[in-house]
Design an enzyme around this catalytic site. Structure first.
Site, PDB file in Angstrom:
ATOM      1  N   SER A  64       0.796  -1.236   0.000  1.00  0.00           N
ATOM      2  CA  SER A  64       0.000   0.000   0.000  1.00  0.00           C
ATOM      3  C   SER A  64       0.822   1.276   0.000  1.00  0.00           C
ATOM      4  CB  SER A  64      -0.926   0.024   1.218  1.00  0.00           C
ATOM      5  OG  SER A  64      -2.023  -0.788   0.965  1.00  0.00           O
ATOM      6  N   LYS A  67       0.408   3.465  -2.896  1.00  0.00           N
ATOM      7  CA  LYS A  67      -0.824   4.236  -3.136  1.00  0.00           C
ATOM      8  C   LYS A  67      -0.610   5.744  -3.243  1.00  0.00           C
ATOM      9  CE  LYS A  67      -3.853   0.707  -1.091  1.00  0.00           C
ATOM     10  NZ  LYS A  67      -4.553   0.307   0.142  1.00  0.00           N
ATOM     11  N   TYR A 191      -3.159  -3.167 -10.429  1.00  0.00           N
ATOM     12  CA  TYR A 191      -2.991  -2.706  -9.058  1.00  0.00           C
ATOM     13  C   TYR A 191      -2.120  -3.694  -8.264  1.00  0.00           C
ATOM     14  CZ  TYR A 191      -4.207  -2.314  -4.122  1.00  0.00           C
ATOM     15  OH  TYR A 191      -4.143  -2.242  -2.760  1.00  0.00           O
ATOM     16  N   TYR A 243      -5.082   4.170   7.690  1.00  0.00           N
ATOM     17  CA  TYR A 243      -6.325   3.400   7.810  1.00  0.00           C
ATOM     18  C   TYR A 243      -7.155   3.897   8.978  1.00  0.00           C
ATOM     19  CZ  TYR A 243      -3.585   0.460   4.777  1.00  0.00           C
ATOM     20  OH  TYR A 243      -2.817   0.014   3.778  1.00  0.00           O
ATOM     21  N   VAL A 261       1.312  -3.653   3.992  1.00  0.00           N
ATOM     22  CA  VAL A 261       1.196  -4.915   4.740  1.00  0.00           C
ATOM     23  C   VAL A 261       2.458  -5.780   4.711  1.00  0.00           C
ATOM     24  CG1 VAL A 261      -1.290  -5.272   4.815  1.00  0.00           C
ATOM     25  CG2 VAL A 261      -0.016  -5.985   2.796  1.00  0.00           C
TER      26      VAL A 261
HETATM   27  N1  GLU Z   1      -1.882  -5.362  -2.035  1.00  0.00           N
HETATM   28  C1  GLU Z   1      -2.483  -5.235  -0.754  1.00  0.00           C
HETATM   29  C2  GLU Z   1      -3.970  -5.373  -0.879  1.00  0.00           C
HETATM   30  O1  GLU Z   1      -4.570  -4.791  -1.705  1.00  0.00           O
HETATM   31  C3  GLU Z   1      -2.094  -3.936  -0.136  1.00  0.00           C
HETATM   32  C4  GLU Z   1      -2.632  -3.766   1.257  1.00  0.00           C
HETATM   33  C5  GLU Z   1      -1.734  -2.955   2.188  1.00  0.00           C
HETATM   34  O2  GLU Z   1      -0.517  -2.894   2.000  1.00  0.00           O
HETATM   35  O3  GLU Z   1      -2.274  -2.405   3.141  1.00  0.00           O
HETATM   36  O4  GLU Z   1      -4.588  -6.120  -0.166  1.00  0.00           O
END
Ligand code: GLU
Length: 431
Positions: A64, A67, A191, A243, A261
């Site tokens: 993430s 992003k 993605y 988050y 994550v």
């Molecule tokens: N590729 C992960 C997902 O979409 C990223 C989530 C994250 O890093 O928080 O579930």
């Protein structure tokens, strides 16, 4: 002298080393194989000096943390209107993979949750770009942020795409809501590739430092995204980057941040530095446990909270004096420091409260470090009004810290390098 900063970073790592709480992410099977004990930190200053300690050569998937950078590319490629039309900027208070959309518009609430990030992915590149062109744009763009070519980890990609049921559901909803066009599965594939890019903690620190440095990579010098895009991205990171822990993060740590994550965590401190940590065990929100601790420590020990108000510096008006006499008299108002709105207001107030007594006046910027745009306009307006009041105005600005010094509309100013230039001119015009 040997800089104490590497020692400080080592000490910070030691202080969290024995915390084994939390768990590596296992919903992407490949991530569960990561060494949970890895621990690293890197800091890159806004002018490109990199410090790092711990397992800084270990590569892990960006997840993430991609992003905010992809959001930046979408804003740069398509403009604010098109992107905001499809993705809002409201904190969701939800988990990263929550299936939630704004009532009425069907937009994802922000680009830091998966629904918004999948949408931002589809808004990169020129309109009409194919999914593979968009993935290439993202790999190129994130590589420019990192200052080196980034590559996809095929095993992580495979592992995630075969289990990406939730993200596929999100993409299908986005398609049904008319937020993305094209094939939803292709958006999830792109993605997921973006999330599988491999980085080290040093890459992440430089990527964050590029944000801290107004979108210019401080090591390569490459302009990656424009400054207004950076402002938008940092604002969204500050409010939505962590988050459902975003409010707690902003109050306790106060650095625009993003976690992933795989255990990475970045923070970008505008005008100062980019910081990154890596430690794979996560808390219940999906944020790295030891990463959070390190950032809390940095904030309290290094005064990095964005809302920390610095103590007032010395007054912007350093002093006034009159040099020479009679026709050759020049009244000099010397300014100092970095001038932004509040300092410029102080200068205007000073000029209003204590009127200048000589016909020839000079504003000296010799000790001024920088003049922000609004301050520039305020100072030029002061010069215009001084001209209209009958003064001959000079600006002593040897380093040209005040660009384009045109007061406009009846104002007049002569820019010189030293105060002797003014006396020389006065003498010349008297003869
Ligand atoms: N590729 C992960 C997902 O979409 C990223 C989530 C994250 O890093 O928080 O579930």
């Amino acid at each position: 002298m040997r800089s104490p900063i590497p020692d400080y970073l080592t000490e910070a790592l030691l202080s969290v080393e024995f915390d084994h709480s939390g768990q590596t992410a296992d919903y992407i099977p490949e991530l569960a194989t990561a060494d949970p004990d890895c621990l690293a930190v890197a800091m890159c200053t806004h002018d490109g000096r990199l410090y790092s300690q711990g397992d800084c050569d270990v590569q892990f998937s960006i997840q993430s943390i991609s992003k905010p950078f992809v959001y930046a590319l979408a804003l740069a490629d398509r403009g604010f209107d098109e992107v905001l039309d499809k993705v809002s900027v409201e904190p969701s208070g939800d988990a990263f993979n929550e299936i939630s959309f704004e009532p009425g518009t069907g937009r994802p609430l922000n680009p830091m949750i998966n629904a918004g990030a999948i949408t931002a992915h589809t808004l990169t590149g020129p309109r009409g770009a194919t999914p593979s062109e968009q993935t290439s744009r993202i790999i190129d763009g994130l590589s420019a942020f990192a200052g080196r070519r980034l590559e996809i980890d095929a095993a992580v990609y495979q592992s995630e795409i075969t289990t990406a049921y939730r993200n596929r559901a999100l993409a299908n909803m986005l398609r049904a809501n008319d937020i993305i066009d094209g094939e939803p599965l292709e958006a999830v594939v792109g993605y997921t590739r973006q999330c599988s890019l491999l980085v080290t903690v040093e890459d992440l620190a430089l990527m964050a430092a590029t944000l801290a440095n107004r979108g210019v990579n401080p090591v390569t010098g490459a302009p990656v995204v424009p400054a207004p895009v950076v402002r938008q991205v940092l604002s969204v990171m500050a409010t939505c980057g962590m988050y459902d822990g975003a409010g707690d993060w902003m109050t306790r740590v106060g650095i625009p941040a993003k976690s992933g994550v795989a255990g990475g965590l970045i923070g970008a401190l505008p005008g100062q530095a980019g910081i990154a940590t890596f430690s794979p065990r996560l808390d219940q929100h999906g944020n790295s446990v030891r990463g959070l601790d390190l950032f809390r420590r940095f904030t309290s020990e290094m005064g990095m909270h964005l809302m920390e108000v610095p103590p007032a510096g010395p007054s912007v008006v350093r002093g006034r004096r009159v040099l020479g006499t009679g026709e050759h008299a020049v009244q000099i108002v010397s300014l100092q420091g970095s001038i932004r709105f509040a300092s410029a207001e102080r200068v205007l107030r000073d000029l209003e409260d204590v009127p200048l007594t000589q016909k020839t006046v000079a504003i000296s910027l010799v000790r001024v470090i920088s003049v922000g745009d609004v301050a520039r306009r305020m100072l030029l307006e002061a010069i215009r009004r001084l001209t209209l009041d009958g003064h001959d105005v000079y600006l002593i600005d040897p380093d040209r810290v005040l660009p384009d010094p045109d007061p406009g509309d009846g104002g007049r100013v002569r820019v010189v390098a030293t105060r002797e230039d003014i006396t020389a001119r006065l003498k010349r015009s008297a003869t």
